[in-house]
Motif scaffolding. Structure first.
Motif, short mmCIF file in Angstrom:
data_model
loop_
_atom_site.label_atom_id
_atom_site.label_comp_id
_atom_site.label_asym_id
_atom_site.label_seq_id
_atom_site.Cartn_x
_atom_site.Cartn_y
_atom_site.Cartn_z
N PRO A 17 0.77 -1.24 0.00
CA PRO A 17 0.00 0.00 0.00
C PRO A 17 0.81 1.30 0.00
N THR A 22 6.44 0.13 1.37
CA THR A 22 6.37 -1.15 0.68
C THR A 22 7.33 -1.20 -0.52
N GLN A 53 7.43 1.24 13.49
CA GLN A 53 6.09 1.46 14.05
C GLN A 53 4.97 0.90 13.18
N THR A 54 5.10 0.99 11.87
CA THR A 54 3.95 0.67 11.02
C THR A 54 4.24 -0.43 10.01
N TRP A 55 5.28 -1.25 10.28
CA TRP A 55 5.68 -2.23 9.27
C TRP A 55 4.61 -3.25 8.94
N LYS A 56 3.85 -3.67 9.97
CA LYS A 56 2.91 -4.77 9.74
C LYS A 56 1.78 -4.33 8.78
N GLY A 57 1.18 -3.18 9.07
CA GLY A 57 0.07 -2.73 8.25
C GLY A 57 0.47 -2.35 6.83
N HIS A 58 1.74 -2.03 6.65
CA HIS A 58 2.21 -1.66 5.32
C HIS A 58 2.85 -2.82 4.58
N GLY A 59 2.91 -3.98 5.23
CA GLY A 59 3.55 -5.14 4.58
C GLY A 59 5.04 -4.92 4.35
N LYS A 62 6.95 -8.18 4.36
CA LYS A 62 6.81 -8.97 3.12
C LYS A 62 7.63 -8.34 1.99
N ALA A 63 7.61 -7.01 1.93
CA ALA A 63 8.33 -6.31 0.87
C ALA A 63 9.84 -6.53 1.00
#
Lengths: 221, 297
Positions: A17, A22, A53-59, A62-63
């Protein structure tokens, strides 16, 4: 005023996203893979600032792993990268870190090859999918991967730039930028060339054979 | 490539070119590629946009965090049922904008246009206008060059990043770029196209960037919908002969100035606006705790 390409504005094509969290992360992963240059056994990602802080929601996880597997930011398989890495037997590990005064989206990537050799890359995602690598194996550096890049490790002494340039000039490869770094006079040093064209394996080999050059690597994204 | 909107109108007038033709020429010159190659490269981007705009209308797409999803599907069905207030064109456009945003939030493939957060506005606006006006695929590609040109000018003297200028710089710019392209697609002049972009900016000036939990989901998806509606309705207004009292370049500079005076809390930091509401904070807690749970911490 800075000029933009139409494709800077309508683009890049990417898996969402977030272009910085990402697409940029995938690019940093791929650069780390290319610098390591060996089959990978294990990777540790240490996330700094907004990445942490926001790695999970931004994937972001995975990236980064997709990049380690050699995927580009627009690869539709990016979201399956964790499963793919597990299948290939590549261990991945994530943690937070405070790297101090660096850009908010920075990651330290520690790659261990199957030969046991460890490569450490620190890079920042600086917006719009663009990145900058700021450290390789503890040494300061600076390149973006936008152009074919040549990393040279050598001993600080007169004439080293000239000798590498002779190889480039033999095929009339144009230099976009050149930066030189050293730890101390007559000690460890490095050069980063950004080029208009990628070098061949033979040319890289010719550079490696220059006396007092310890290593040369091509980063072609 | 010119720097300002007034120069763009002037050069297009002198050379008797549409904006898209001028931008295509400039791109070809700068990139050392032929005009055909540049055109085909943009076709690849259009294909990705079309897929992203359709996917969420056909299937319920859920975001990675689980906060948003399925709304494009709902709107698409509602539009097909035919009992809408604003009609099929508008509701389809809205559904397409949501679809792109949902695909983006689910780690699907999109084209940042100009950013990932605003990736629904240009596809939804152009595809829907093209469909309603019976335009070809090549016409849509031309419209993408018009959009790119307007975006290049905004990027030169202002910004397209929410972290710098707030949502007005992302969704606002996307809507301005899309509206200008539709006007040109409808046979409007370069001057009219930039008037549409100016009017869009006037109507979105001051919009802050306040993403809940720092994710490109709430309120981003619905702001893509709103930007699309603004782009389409403004195009109609301009084609009726209405012009902007404030010229395009001045609206861009106003947008830039307003962006610079926004506090840090309202520029993508997720510290203010909707991100700081009771529900915004609750959603953030939910996302963070699920991240920790799945991480085994």
């Amino acid at each position: 005023m800075r000029n933009y390409s139409a494709f800077d504005i309508i683009g890049p094509v990417m898996v969402g996203p977030s272009s910085s969290h990402t697409a940029g992360a995938a690019r940093l992963g791929k650069i780390a893979k290319l610098i390591a240059g060996v089959e990978i056994k294990h990777v540790q990602f240490m996330l700094h600032g907004s990445f942490a802080q926001t790695w999970k929601g931004h994937g972001t996880d995975k990236a980064l792993v997709a990049g380690i597997l050699g995927m580009d930011p627009w690869d539709a398989r990016l979201k399956d990268s964790l499963e793919m890495a597990a299948k290939q037997g590549i261990g991945v590990e994530f943690s937070s870190i405070d790297l101090g005064d660096v850009s908010p989206n920075t990651v330290k990537i520690v790659v261990t090859g199957i030969d046991g050799v460890v490569t450490t890359v620190v890079g920042s995602s600086i917006g719009g999918g663009n990145v900058v690598v700021i450290q390789v194996d503890g040494d300061d550096t600076e390149f973006t991967g936008t152009y074919p890049t040549l990393l040279v490790h050598h001993t600080d002494m007169p004439g080293m730039i000239l000798k590498v340039c002779e190889v480039l000039y033999a095929r009339k490869v144009n230099i976009v930028s050149l930066k030189v770094f050293r730890s101390a006079r007559a000690a460890d040093a490095s050069m980063v060339f950004e080029l208009d064209e990628a070098l061949t394996e033979r040319e890289i080999e010719a550079i490696r054979e220059i006396p007092n050059i310890k290593n040369a690597k091509a980063i072609n994204l | 490539m010119v720097d300002y909107g007034y120069e763009l109108v002037k050069v297009c007038g002198e050379k008797d070119l549409h904006i898209w033709e001028y931008i295509l020429e400039e791109e070809s010159k700068e990139s050392f590629l032929s005009k055909d190659e540049v055109f085909e490269k943009m076709r690849d981007s259009l294909k990705v946009m079309q897929a992203a705009a359709e996917h969420g209308m056909e299937t319920e797409v859920k975001s990675v965090s689980g906060i948003i999803g399925g709304d494009a599907f709902k709107l698409s069905r509602y539009s097909d049922e035919g009992s809408t207030l604003t009609g099929r064109v508008m509701t389809k456009a809205m559904a397409r904008a949501l679809s792109c945003s949902e695909v983006n939030a689910s780690m699907g493939r999109i084209v940042a246009a100009p950013t990932a957060g605003s990736c629904g506005i240009i596809p939804a606006t152009l595809i829907t206008a093209g469909e309603a006006l019976g335009k070809s695929e090549d016409d849509l590609i031309k419209a993408l060059f018009t959009s790119a040109g307007v975006g290049e000018i905004i990027a030169k003297s202002a910004t397209l990043a929410g972290a710098e200028g707030g949502c007005q710089a992302e969704c606002g710019s996307a809507a301005a770029m899309a509206s200008a392209a539709v006007v040109e697609m409808m046979g409007g002049s370069p001057d009219q196209a930039l008037n549409a972009a100016a009017i869009v900016f006037k109507n979105i000036l001051g919009l802050v960037c306040d993403p809940v939990a720092g994710l490109v989901e709430v309120p981003c998806a619905k702001r893509n919908m709103a930007g699309t509606v603004s782009a389409l309705t403004t195009a109609d207004m301009v084609m009726a002969g209405v012009m902007s009292k404030i010229p395009f370049d001045e609206t861009v500079s106003a947008m830039h100035n307003v962006g610079n005076s926004l506090p840090n809390e309202l520029r993508e930091t997720a510290l203010g606006g909707l991100a700081a509401t009771e529900t915004g904070l609750k959603l953030k807690k939910m996302v963070l705790s699920s991240a920790e749970a799945s991480d085994g911490k």
